[in-house]
Design an enzyme around this catalytic site. Structure first.
Site, PDB file in Angstrom:
ATOM      1  N   SER A 123       0.862  -1.376   0.082  1.00  0.00           N
ATOM      2  CA  SER A 123       0.042   0.001  -0.217  1.00  0.00           C
ATOM      3  C   SER A 123       0.825   1.339   0.007  1.00  0.00           C
ATOM      4  O   SER A 123       1.620   1.627  -0.912  1.00  0.00           O
ATOM      5  CB  SER A 123      -0.916   0.053   1.269  1.00  0.00           C
ATOM      6  N   HIS A 124       0.735   2.193   0.757  1.00  0.00           N
ATOM      7  CA  HIS A 124       1.278   3.335   1.042  1.00  0.00           C
ATOM      8  C   HIS A 124       2.824   3.222   1.536  1.00  0.00           C
ATOM      9  O   HIS A 124       3.430   4.347   1.696  1.00  0.00           O
ATOM     10  CB  HIS A 124       0.488   4.291   1.843  1.00  0.00           C
ATOM     11  N   ASP A 287      -2.659   6.365  -3.393  1.00  0.00           N
ATOM     12  CA  ASP A 287      -1.560   5.658  -2.876  1.00  0.00           C
ATOM     13  C   ASP A 287      -0.847   4.827  -3.857  1.00  0.00           C
ATOM     14  O   ASP A 287      -1.487   4.634  -4.702  1.00  0.00           O
ATOM     15  CB  ASP A 287      -2.243   5.085  -1.310  1.00  0.00           C
ATOM     16  N   ASP A 289      -1.440   1.250  -3.722  1.00  0.00           N
ATOM     17  CA  ASP A 289      -2.091   0.257  -4.575  1.00  0.00           C
ATOM     18  C   ASP A 289      -3.415   0.721  -4.884  1.00  0.00           C
ATOM     19  O   ASP A 289      -4.327   0.218  -5.321  1.00  0.00           O
ATOM     20  CB  ASP A 289      -2.289  -0.959  -3.576  1.00  0.00           C
ATOM     21  N   ASP A 291      -5.909   2.420  -3.326  1.00  0.00           N
ATOM     22  CA  ASP A 291      -7.248   2.568  -2.527  1.00  0.00           C
ATOM     23  C   ASP A 291      -7.253   3.677  -1.723  1.00  0.00           C
ATOM     24  O   ASP A 291      -8.653   4.096  -1.160  1.00  0.00           O
ATOM     25  CB  ASP A 291      -7.323   1.139  -1.802  1.00  0.00           C
ATOM     26  N   ARG A 292      -6.239   4.515  -1.674  1.00  0.00           N
ATOM     27  CA  ARG A 292      -6.541   5.708  -0.961  1.00  0.00           C
ATOM     28  C   ARG A 292      -6.653   7.182  -1.763  1.00  0.00           C
ATOM     29  O   ARG A 292      -6.161   7.020  -2.702  1.00  0.00           O
ATOM     30  CB  ARG A 292      -5.402   5.889   0.159  1.00  0.00           C
ATOM     31  N   LYS A 386     -11.639   0.029  -0.213  1.00  0.00           N
ATOM     32  CA  LYS A 386     -11.730   1.469  -0.527  1.00  0.00           C
ATOM     33  C   LYS A 386     -11.049   1.795  -1.977  1.00  0.00           C
ATOM     34  O   LYS A 386     -10.208   1.094  -2.306  1.00  0.00           O
ATOM     35  CB  LYS A 386     -10.811   2.288   0.559  1.00  0.00           C
TER      36      LYS A 386
HETATM   37  C1  VG1 Z   1      -3.619   1.922   8.202  1.00  0.00           C
HETATM   38  C2  VG1 Z   1      -4.839   2.840   8.474  1.00  0.00           C
HETATM   39  C3  VG1 Z   1      -6.008   2.052   8.368  1.00  0.00           C
HETATM   40  C4  VG1 Z   1      -6.062   1.509   7.027  1.00  0.00           C
HETATM   41  C5  VG1 Z   1      -4.712   0.562   6.737  1.00  0.00           C
HETATM   42  C6  VG1 Z   1      -4.660  -0.126   5.567  1.00  0.00           C
HETATM   43  O1  VG1 Z   1      -3.645   1.062   9.233  1.00  0.00           O
HETATM   44  O2  VG1 Z   1      -4.769   3.441   9.732  1.00  0.00           O
HETATM   45  O3  VG1 Z   1      -7.075   2.956   8.471  1.00  0.00           O
HETATM   46  O4  VG1 Z   1      -7.148   0.588   6.649  1.00  0.00           O
HETATM   47  O5  VG1 Z   1      -3.748   1.382   6.913  1.00  0.00           O
HETATM   48  O6  VG1 Z   1      -4.766   0.945   4.276  1.00  0.00           O
HETATM   49  P1  VG1 Z   1      -2.867   1.075  10.574  1.00  0.00           P
HETATM   50  O7  VG1 Z   1      -2.916  -0.091  11.312  1.00  0.00           O
HETATM   51  O8  VG1 Z   1      -1.387   1.162  10.107  1.00  0.00           O
HETATM   52  O9  VG1 Z   1      -3.148   2.342  11.236  1.00  0.00           O
HETATM   53  V1  VG1 Z   1      -3.894   0.363   2.788  1.00  0.00           V
HETATM   54  O10 VG1 Z   1      -4.174   1.594   2.000  1.00  0.00           O
HETATM   55  O11 VG1 Z   1      -2.560  -0.313   3.477  1.00  0.00           O
HETATM   56  O12 VG1 Z   1      -4.447  -0.972   2.296  1.00  0.00           O
HETATM   57 CO    CO Z   2      -3.702   1.331  -0.093  1.00  0.00          CO
END
Ligand code: VG1
Ligand code: CO
Length: 553
Positions: A123-124, A287, A289, A291-292, A386
């Site tokens: 992801s990010h 981001d 992947d 989804d953000r 998302k």
């Molecule tokens: C973070 C965010 C959460 C989100 C998750 C995955 O998790 O706070 O809201 O769903 O990332 O997002 P954490 O446990 O680090 O707070 V992504 O864009 O990785 O799929």
């Molecule tokens: Co993501």
């Protein structure tokens, strides 16, 4: 299990003896580790075998496979395909070159009736050889595997004796169409086409084309991550946004060296463009992947919590939501701005733990239409993830229908519903022992605070958030420490479940301001009192040695 396994044509399937790794427990969103960890011999294979053993797909089952193009995707894709074939999976649908954004993978799983999906992304989190890699596992509904399943995968990984893999050459993934890998069909699909078609069915593309024809300008920052090809196809080719509206559109394995995290800190180029005197009307970023989303107006930032509330309040302008909303949901730390909209609409609003997997049941049961998280995530029943570009199109549809600048729209929303000042402070790279100790002490300390007055506010309650899923009754506890004040203000503390280095403490702060005359303040100033309280009760500085957060959003 390995001994009684019978594949259709498993002449070349090898059974490899392995030793379990102790650390393959998926976090908030998949298994995320440094690339170096995934590179250890058998590490990826062990996890994937644990996934296949746990999912137990039918022999003719279909698996969707893709990723965000980050470093190590190209190494992992052929391994997973050969393991899928050796495990007797009937068909694999793979995005061309292994590309599928997380929301597109969700959409493809649903559209083709696949049984599961594997998305290669962290992801990010940063990419590249020194960065992070990850594996997300999705179910037949297109959504992230629920905790029960990820725990079962973890349990399997702790006792895995062997894995199965084909001894065969790699399948080419650069040409569309089917081929076979032992007994399995590998179908390479266009990663954008199905997703783009779904977007056309939800939003008024004609109105959006007219918007761009009228001179409306947009800047979309793909952060050298997966959304580049999606944004170029949809925004520039289908909707007619001028060429160059998408910046950093070319996906790169290291995302150009910066974390593909759409916030004010990491999307600084976009922020600079949106603050310039000749700024476009609308700015957005997604981001790694896809989804953000981050949404910006001219010199104006919309918090993700406000974005969710605005989408809910204006949803019916988009054809896909014209019939209205069944209900909405937000993660617990997300501001309560959407709660007020739900109340005005007379629809239910659910509060779930952090992570998209908790929305799945509510969406499947048709209890909600929209949902979102403060962490730049918004989505709806069109998928089970998302969806960054979806949120961008939704905003564009609203702006096209309302014919008002974004800032005016948001300020009018605050006047109607009140403003929820909101910020999140992240303390990254903490010593995990110190971070856990802080949380433990804080849990005890918070219990003594209800009834007390602090910083001109009276504490109404405090707890460690627990959620009972209204659909299947499953319980998730230990989801964040909350301090709730009588005037509606909140302080929340949580440890991140997506990081790969040390521990990250997230501090979420929210205060409600009904008075329009006071809604123009700077967020950090408006929340300064609460920030001080949070630092004091948690003894943040003493326990972490940090005087300030590493990221403020
Ligand atoms: C973070 C965010 C959460 C989100 C998750 C995955 O998790 O706070 O809201 O769903 O990332 O997002 P954490 O446990 O680090 O707070 V992504 O864009 O990785 O799929
Ligand atoms: Co993501």
């Amino acid at each position: 299990m390995p001994s009684d396994f019978t594949a259709k044509a498993d002449m070349n399937a090898l059974t490899i003896a392995t030793r379990p790794f102790p650390d393959q427990r998926p976090g908030t969103s998949g298994l995320r580790k440094k690339v170096a960890v995934f590179r250890q011999p058998h590490y990826l294979e062990n996890f994937i075998q644990s996934v296949f053993d746990t999912l137990a797909l039918p022999p003719d089952g279909t698996l969707v496979l893709g990723g965000d193009g980050r470093y190590y995707n190209q190494e992992a894709l052929p391994v997973i395909l050969k393991m899928a074939a050796a495990n007797g999976i009937g068909r694999a649908l793979v995005g061309r070159d292994g590309i599928l954004s997380t929301p597109a993978a969700s959409c493809v799983i649903r559209q083709y009736g696949a049984h599961a999906g594997i998305i290669l992304s962290a992801s990010h989190n940063p990419g590249g050889p020194q960065g992070d890699f990850g594996v997300k596992v999705n179910g037949a509904n297109g959504g992230p595997a629920p905790a029960m399943l990820t725990e079962a995968i973890y349990a399997r990984s702790r006792a895995l004796p062997t894995y199965r893999i084909l001894d065969a050459p790699d399948v080419a993934l650069d040409k569309l169409g089917p081929s076979t890998l032992d007994g399995m069909t590998v179908e390479v699909i266009d990663p954008v086409a199905d997703y783009a078609q779904l977007m056309e069915s939800l939003f008024d593309f004609e109105a959006l084309r007219a918007l761009f024809r009228s001179g409306f300008r947009l800047c979309f920052d793909a952060m050298h991550a997966v959304t580049g090809p999606y944004a170029e196809e949809i925004l520039e080719r289908r909707l007619g946004a001028p060429a160059g509206s998408v910046i950093r559109g070319e996906p790169r394995p290291d995302f150009g060296g910066a974390p593909p995290d759409p916030n004010l800190v990491h999307a600084h180029e976009l922020v600079r463009i949106m603050r310039a005197p000749d700024a476009p009307d609308f700015g957005a970023a997604c981001d790694g992947d896809g989804d953000r989303n981050m949404i910006l107006g001219r010199n104006f930032f919309v918090t993700p919590s406000d974005s969710l509330a605005l989408l809910a309040a204006n949803a019916t302008v988009a054809p896909g939501y014209a019939a209205g909303l069944k209900g909405v949901a937000r993660s617990m730390p997300t501001s309560r701005a959407v709660d007020r909209v739900a109340q005005a609409l007379g629809i239910p609003c659910y509060e779930t733990p952090t992570g998209w997997k908790f929305f799945g049941n509510l969406l499947d049961a048709d209890k909600i239409t929209l949902c979102g998280e403060e962490s730049f995530g918004t989505g709806s029943n069109h998928a089970r993830e998302k969806d960054g570009l979806w949120a961008v199109l939704f905003w564009l549809n609203i702006l096209a229908a309302r014919r008002q600048p974004m800032e005016a729209l948001v300020r009018a929303h605050w006047r109607t519903y009140g403003r929820h000042f909101y910020t999140r402070h992240d303390y990254e790279g903490l010593d995990p022992v110190a971070a856990r100790c802080l949380m433990k002490q804080l849990r005890e300390r918070l219990g003594r605070l209800p009834g007390q007055a602090i910083d001109n506010r009276r504490v109404r309650a405090s707890d460690d958030f627990q959620y009972t899923d209204p659909v299947d009754g499953s319980v998730a506890s230990g989801q964040g420490l909350r301090l709730l004040f009588e005037d509606g203000a909140r302080i929340v503390f949580r440890l991140s479940g997506t990081g790969t280095a040390g521990a990250t403490l997230r501090l979420y702060l929210e205060a409600f301001e009904p008075d329009p005359a006071r809604q123009g303040q700077d967020t950090q100033q408006a929340l300064a009192g609460l920030i001080g309280v949070a630092q004091e009760v948690s003894q943040l500085r003493q326990r972490t040695g940090r005087a300030a957060p590493s990221v403020v959003t």
